[in-house]
Design a protein around this motif. Sequence first.
Motif, PDB file in Angstrom:
ATOM      1  N   ARG A  16       1.041  -1.121   0.119  1.00 22.27           N
ATOM      2  CA  ARG A  16      -0.147  -0.129   0.099  1.00 22.27           C
ATOM      3  C   ARG A  16       0.817   1.279  -0.116  1.00 22.27           C
ATOM      4  O   ARG A  16       0.637   2.260  -0.591  1.00 22.27           O
ATOM      5  N   ILE A  17       1.906   1.158   0.822  1.00 21.38           N
ATOM      6  CA  ILE A  17       2.884   2.400   0.917  1.00 21.38           C
ATOM      7  C   ILE A  17       3.522   2.507  -0.297  1.00 21.38           C
ATOM      8  O   ILE A  17       3.423   3.555  -1.153  1.00 21.38           O
ATOM      9  N   ALA A  18       3.795   1.531  -1.065  1.00 19.91           N
ATOM     10  CA  ALA A  18       4.468   1.371  -2.396  1.00 19.91           C
ATOM     11  C   ALA A  18       3.263   2.003  -3.314  1.00 19.91           C
ATOM     12  O   ALA A  18       3.896   3.041  -4.268  1.00 19.91           O
ATOM     13  N   ASP A  19       2.512   1.721  -3.542  1.00 16.99           N
ATOM     14  CA  ASP A  19       1.177   2.150  -4.411  1.00 16.99           C
ATOM     15  C   ASP A  19       1.033   3.557  -4.203  1.00 16.99           C
ATOM     16  O   ASP A  19       1.086   4.434  -5.284  1.00 16.99           O
ATOM     17  N   ARG A  20       1.131   4.030  -2.901  1.00 13.46           N
ATOM     18  CA  ARG A  20       0.840   5.378  -2.693  1.00 13.46           C
ATOM     19  C   ARG A  20       2.032   6.378  -2.868  1.00 13.46           C
ATOM     20  O   ARG A  20       1.713   7.359  -3.518  1.00 13.46           O
ATOM     21  N   VAL A  21       3.106   5.932  -2.283  1.00 10.51           N
ATOM     22  CA  VAL A  21       4.403   6.831  -2.971  1.00 10.51           C
ATOM     23  C   VAL A  21       4.439   7.000  -4.389  1.00 10.51           C
ATOM     24  O   VAL A  21       4.734   7.921  -5.250  1.00 10.51           O
ATOM     25  N   ARG A  22       4.371   5.879  -5.191  1.00 11.58           N
ATOM     26  CA  ARG A  22       4.311   6.057  -6.694  1.00 11.58           C
ATOM     27  C   ARG A  22       3.133   6.824  -7.079  1.00 11.58           C
ATOM     28  O   ARG A  22       3.483   7.637  -8.014  1.00 11.58           O
ATOM     29  N   GLU A  23       2.175   6.596  -6.845  1.00 11.74           N
ATOM     30  CA  GLU A  23       0.932   7.459  -6.949  1.00 11.74           C
ATOM     31  C   GLU A  23       1.157   8.977  -6.908  1.00 11.74           C
ATOM     32  O   GLU A  23       0.965   9.822  -7.932  1.00 11.74           O
ATOM     33  N   LEU A  24       1.651   9.366  -5.569  1.00  8.46           N
ATOM     34  CA  LEU A  24       1.996  10.762  -5.510  1.00  8.46           C
ATOM     35  C   LEU A  24       2.897  11.086  -6.227  1.00  8.46           C
ATOM     36  O   LEU A  24       3.065  12.357  -6.820  1.00  8.46           O
ATOM     37  N   ARG A  25       3.989  10.536  -6.581  1.00 11.37           N
ATOM     38  CA  ARG A  25       5.192  10.986  -7.128  1.00 11.37           C
ATOM     39  C   ARG A  25       4.862  11.247  -8.556  1.00 11.37           C
ATOM     40  O   ARG A  25       4.993  12.246  -9.179  1.00 11.37           O
ATOM     41  N   ALA A  26       3.986  10.655  -9.109  1.00 14.51           N
ATOM     42  CA  ALA A  26       3.664  10.596 -10.593  1.00 14.51           C
ATOM     43  C   ALA A  26       2.485  11.712 -10.613  1.00 14.51           C
ATOM     44  O   ALA A  26       2.727  12.731 -11.612  1.00 14.51           O
ATOM     45  N   ALA A  27       1.550  12.003  -9.726  1.00 19.41           N
ATOM     46  CA  ALA A  27       0.808  13.017  -9.832  1.00 19.41           C
ATOM     47  C   ALA A  27       1.708  14.509  -9.813  1.00 19.41           C
ATOM     48  O   ALA A  27       1.170  15.356 -10.291  1.00 19.41           O
ATOM     49  N   ARG A  28       2.698  14.339  -8.914  1.00 19.80           N
ATOM     50  CA  ARG A  28       3.404  15.767  -8.989  1.00 19.80           C
ATOM     51  C   ARG A  28       4.611  15.822 -10.084  1.00 19.80           C
ATOM     52  O   ARG A  28       5.149  16.795 -10.229  1.00 19.80           O
ATOM     53  N   GLY A  29       4.461  15.001 -10.942  1.00 20.95           N
ATOM     54  CA  GLY A  29       5.505  14.761 -12.041  1.00 20.95           C
ATOM     55  C   GLY A  29       7.040  14.676 -11.690  1.00 20.95           C
ATOM     56  O   GLY A  29       8.078  14.997 -12.449  1.00 20.95           O
ATOM     57  N   TYR A  30       7.181  14.008 -10.496  1.00 23.63           N
ATOM     58  CA  TYR A  30       8.607  13.974 -10.089  1.00 23.63           C
ATOM     59  C   TYR A  30       9.235  12.596 -10.510  1.00 23.63           C
ATOM     60  O   TYR A  30       8.653  11.691 -10.597  1.00 23.63           O
ATOM     61  N   THR A  31      10.543  12.822 -10.837  1.00 25.49           N
ATOM     62  CA  THR A  31      11.348  11.470 -11.312  1.00 25.49           C
ATOM     63  C   THR A  31      11.846  11.070  -9.991  1.00 25.49           C
ATOM     64  O   THR A  31      11.707  11.752  -9.039  1.00 25.49           O
ATOM     65  N   LEU A  32      12.608   9.869  -9.940  1.00 24.79           N
ATOM     66  CA  LEU A  32      13.022   9.188  -8.741  1.00 24.79           C
ATOM     67  C   LEU A  32      14.126  10.189  -8.297  1.00 24.79           C
ATOM     68  O   LEU A  32      14.231  10.503  -7.172  1.00 24.79           O
ATOM     69  N   ASP A  33      14.748  10.546  -9.339  1.00 26.63           N
ATOM     70  CA  ASP A  33      15.936  11.715  -8.854  1.00 26.63           C
ATOM     71  C   ASP A  33      15.570  12.846  -8.466  1.00 26.63           C
ATOM     72  O   ASP A  33      15.995  13.517  -7.183  1.00 26.63           O
TER      73      ASP A  33
END
Length: 200
Positions: A16-33
């Motif tokens: 759930r944490i994995a999905d949420r972090v990925r979803e929030l990062r994508a919504a903000r347009g952030y790359t992993l870096d």
Amino acid sequence: MLDTVKPSAEADINQRIADRVRELRAARGYTLDALAARCGVSRSMISMIERGAASPTAVVLDKLAAGLGVSLASLFGGEAEGAPAQPLARRRQQLKWRDPESGYTRRNLSPAGWPSPFQLVEVDFPPGARVAYETGGRESNMHQQVWVMSGRIDIVIGDELHALQQGDCLAMRLDRPLIFSNPASKAARYILAIGDASAN
């Protein structure tokens, strides 16, 4: 007695944490870096968390939350996939998570995914446990209140020490480093009320 988290439930929460972090990062347009640069967590660790391959500590999750501009509690996910948010969360439905470093257990009391200006979290804090959150000055205007149900908790905000006993309630703004510790020989339990004033 402290709540425990079963291995299968722990894997579910990590996913759930994995999905949420990925979803929030994508919504903000952030790359992993980009997220790594914003929050001070390595790119490889964020990648492992997003794959559900790591059991992150509370300190790491707090850094991620700060980098994403959300509360730590919100990283535990919204409503279950395919299910609409409901205004009632039964005890058995409330997500529990155990910090692998300090051993403290947190339970999200608030209904998952329900739109609200605040969230409630219940924490069981073992004797001798200590968690130091280094983040401060979040982009959002996060506030928190701690109400001690049993035991004792010491909270250091910046350089101010607050020794809390049963029944005490401390209000704070999450704009400075924060340390929670339990100096007693017995476990403590407290409720967190978390709100984002900028969302009003």
